[in-house]
Design a protein around this motif. Structure first.
Motif, PDB file in Angstrom:
ATOM      1  N   THR A  21      -9.744  13.667   5.488  1.00 36.34           N
ATOM      2  CA  THR A  21      -8.983  12.734   4.671  1.00 36.34           C
ATOM      3  C   THR A  21      -9.496  11.331   4.959  1.00 36.34           C
ATOM      4  OG1 THR A  21      -7.300  12.576   6.384  1.00 36.34           O
ATOM      5  CG2 THR A  21      -6.897  14.134   4.598  1.00 36.34           C
ATOM      6  N   PRO A  22      -9.666  10.553   3.929  1.00 38.37           N
ATOM      7  CA  PRO A  22     -10.138   9.197   4.169  1.00 38.37           C
ATOM      8  C   PRO A  22      -9.094   8.392   4.929  1.00 38.37           C
ATOM      9  CG  PRO A  22      -9.524   9.495   1.865  1.00 38.37           C
ATOM     10  CD  PRO A  22      -9.413  10.836   2.532  1.00 38.37           C
ATOM     11  N   ALA A  23      -9.553   7.405   5.689  1.00 40.00           N
ATOM     12  CA  ALA A  23      -8.638   6.547   6.437  1.00 40.00           C
ATOM     13  C   ALA A  23      -7.719   5.827   5.460  1.00 40.00           C
ATOM     14  CB  ALA A  23      -9.435   5.533   7.255  1.00 40.00           C
ATOM     15  N   THR A  24      -6.480   5.637   5.893  1.00 40.22           N
ATOM     16  CA  THR A  24      -5.534   4.910   5.057  1.00 40.22           C
ATOM     17  C   THR A  24      -5.990   3.468   4.965  1.00 40.22           C
ATOM     18  OG1 THR A  24      -3.775   6.325   5.879  1.00 40.22           O
ATOM     19  CG2 THR A  24      -3.110   4.279   4.802  1.00 40.22           C
ATOM     20  N   PRO A  25      -6.135   2.970   3.760  1.00 39.71           N
ATOM     21  CA  PRO A  25      -6.576   1.583   3.658  1.00 39.71           C
ATOM     22  C   PRO A  25      -5.510   0.639   4.210  1.00 39.71           C
ATOM     23  CG  PRO A  25      -6.014   2.465   1.490  1.00 39.71           C
ATOM     24  CD  PRO A  25      -5.906   3.596   2.477  1.00 39.71           C
ATOM     25  N   ALA A  26      -5.965  -0.473   4.763  1.00 38.04           N
ATOM     26  CA  ALA A  26      -5.029  -1.458   5.299  1.00 38.04           C
ATOM     27  C   ALA A  26      -4.166  -2.007   4.175  1.00 38.04           C
ATOM     28  CB  ALA A  26      -5.800  -2.588   5.966  1.00 38.04           C
ATOM     29  N   LYS A  27      -2.923  -2.304   4.523  1.00 38.94           N
ATOM     30  CA  LYS A  27      -2.005  -2.876   3.542  1.00 38.94           C
ATOM     31  C   LYS A  27      -2.527  -4.266   3.165  1.00 38.94           C
ATOM     32  CE  LYS A  27       2.899  -3.656   2.883  1.00 38.94           C
ATOM     33  NZ  LYS A  27       4.218  -3.541   3.493  1.00 38.94           N
ATOM     34  N   PRO A  28      -2.640  -4.540   1.882  1.00 43.57           N
ATOM     35  CA  PRO A  28      -3.136  -5.865   1.503  1.00 43.57           C
ATOM     36  C   PRO A  28      -2.157  -6.944   1.955  1.00 43.57           C
ATOM     37  CG  PRO A  28      -2.395  -4.653  -0.436  1.00 43.57           C
ATOM     38  CD  PRO A  28      -2.295  -3.722   0.733  1.00 43.57           C
ATOM     39  N   PRO A  29      -2.681  -8.111   2.325  1.00 41.73           N
ATOM     40  CA  PRO A  29      -1.776  -9.161   2.776  1.00 41.73           C
ATOM     41  C   PRO A  29      -0.812  -9.580   1.674  1.00 41.73           C
ATOM     42  CG  PRO A  29      -4.073  -9.912   2.805  1.00 41.73           C
ATOM     43  CD  PRO A  29      -4.062  -8.504   2.322  1.00 41.73           C
ATOM     44  N   ARG A  30       0.370  -9.934   2.086  1.00 39.98           N
ATOM     45  CA  ARG A  30       1.388 -10.422   1.158  1.00 39.98           C
ATOM     46  C   ARG A  30       0.922 -11.776   0.628  1.00 39.98           C
ATOM     47  NH1 ARG A  30       7.279 -12.623   2.865  1.00 39.98           N
ATOM     48  NH2 ARG A  30       5.946 -13.897   4.154  1.00 39.98           N
ATOM     49  N   VAL A  31       0.907 -11.922  -0.665  1.00 38.22           N
ATOM     50  CA  VAL A  31       0.509 -13.184  -1.278  1.00 38.22           C
ATOM     51  C   VAL A  31       1.723 -13.761  -1.999  1.00 38.22           C
ATOM     52  CG1 VAL A  31      -1.036 -14.301  -2.928  1.00 38.22           C
ATOM     53  CG2 VAL A  31      -1.863 -12.375  -1.553  1.00 38.22           C
ATOM     54  N   LEU A  32       2.148 -14.910  -1.552  1.00 36.61           N
ATOM     55  CA  LEU A  32       3.304 -15.567  -2.139  1.00 36.61           C
ATOM     56  C   LEU A  32       2.853 -16.606  -3.153  1.00 36.61           C
ATOM     57  CD1 LEU A  32       5.302 -16.287   1.144  1.00 36.61           C
ATOM     58  CD2 LEU A  32       5.778 -14.502  -0.525  1.00 36.61           C
ATOM     59  N   SER A  33       3.614 -16.740  -4.195  1.00 29.87           N
ATOM     60  CA  SER A  33       3.347 -17.810  -5.155  1.00 29.87           C
ATOM     61  C   SER A  33       3.911 -19.113  -4.578  1.00 29.87           C
ATOM     62  CB  SER A  33       4.016 -17.503  -6.494  1.00 29.87           C
ATOM     63  OG  SER A  33       5.420 -17.592  -6.367  1.00 29.87           O
ATOM     64  N   ASP A  34       3.502 -20.229  -5.147  1.00 32.83           N
ATOM     65  CA  ASP A  34       4.041 -21.521  -4.715  1.00 32.83           C
ATOM     66  C   ASP A  34       5.552 -21.571  -4.926  1.00 32.83           C
ATOM     67  OD1 ASP A  34       1.529 -22.355  -3.962  1.00 32.83           O
ATOM     68  OD2 ASP A  34       1.149 -23.480  -5.804  1.00 32.83           O
ATOM     69  N   THR A  35       6.023 -20.958  -5.998  1.00 36.82           N
ATOM     70  CA  THR A  35       7.458 -20.926  -6.286  1.00 36.82           C
ATOM     71  C   THR A  35       8.201 -20.137  -5.206  1.00 36.82           C
ATOM     72  OG1 THR A  35       6.989 -21.063  -8.639  1.00 36.82           O
ATOM     73  CG2 THR A  35       9.185 -20.287  -8.022  1.00 36.82           C
TER      74      THR A  35
END
Length: 155
Positions: A21-35
């Motif tokens: 099984t392929p390695a679980t990809p890392a969780k993408p970083p949380r990207v917040l909007s300016d709002t």
């Protein structure tokens, strides 16, 4: 025909490993909007709700050589800071803390972090952090506001 059993003997151990099984990809970083950032900042307790997030980001650049702030980020010379607020000092998994930090006996909050950032060596003597601290109270306020917004702080 003797080659076939020899070939099977070589393949059987591989087959016994099961499907790869392929390695679980890392969780993408949380990207917040300016709002979203502005809303999170506005909901922080005073004086952090008046912090300058851009200045906090610039000041935190001094910390990036030792700390990551993303969820699931790696420990470096210092521990990952995701979820810092409310976490017991010296308890982040996988980081080798000094006895001073392990035995601090408090959970990180803005007040403790403010004193730590002012001068880590005097706040908890015998800790391993080489950083000399941030003299400017406004810079400390802004870094704390930045960290609260960027590290998953839940009021």
């Amino acid at each position: 025909m003797r080659a076939l059993p020899a070939l099977l003997l070589c393949l059987v151990p591989l087959a016994s490993c099961g499907p790869q099984t392929p390695a679980t990809p890392a969780k993408p970083p949380r990207v917040l909007s300016d709002t979203e950032r502005a809303a999170l900042l506005a909901n922080l307790p005073a004086p952090y709700n008046t912090g300058d997030l851009e200045n906090g980001r610039r000041v935190f650049a001094r910390c990036r050589s030792c700390h990551t702030i993303t969820e699931g980020g790696s420990n470096m010379t210092g521990p990952n800071l995701w979820g810092l607020f409310g976490r017991q000092a010296g308890s982040h998994a996988g980081f080798n803390y000094s006895q001073a930090v392990k035995g601090a006996g408090f959970a990180w909050d803005a007040d403790h972090l403010n004193h730590w950032l002012a001068n880590p060596r005097t706040f908890l003597p015998a800790n391993k952090m080489a950083f000399p601290g941030l003299e400017d109270a406004t810079d400390r306020r802004d870094v704390i506001a930045f960290l609260k917004v960027e590290t998953g702080y839940q009021p």
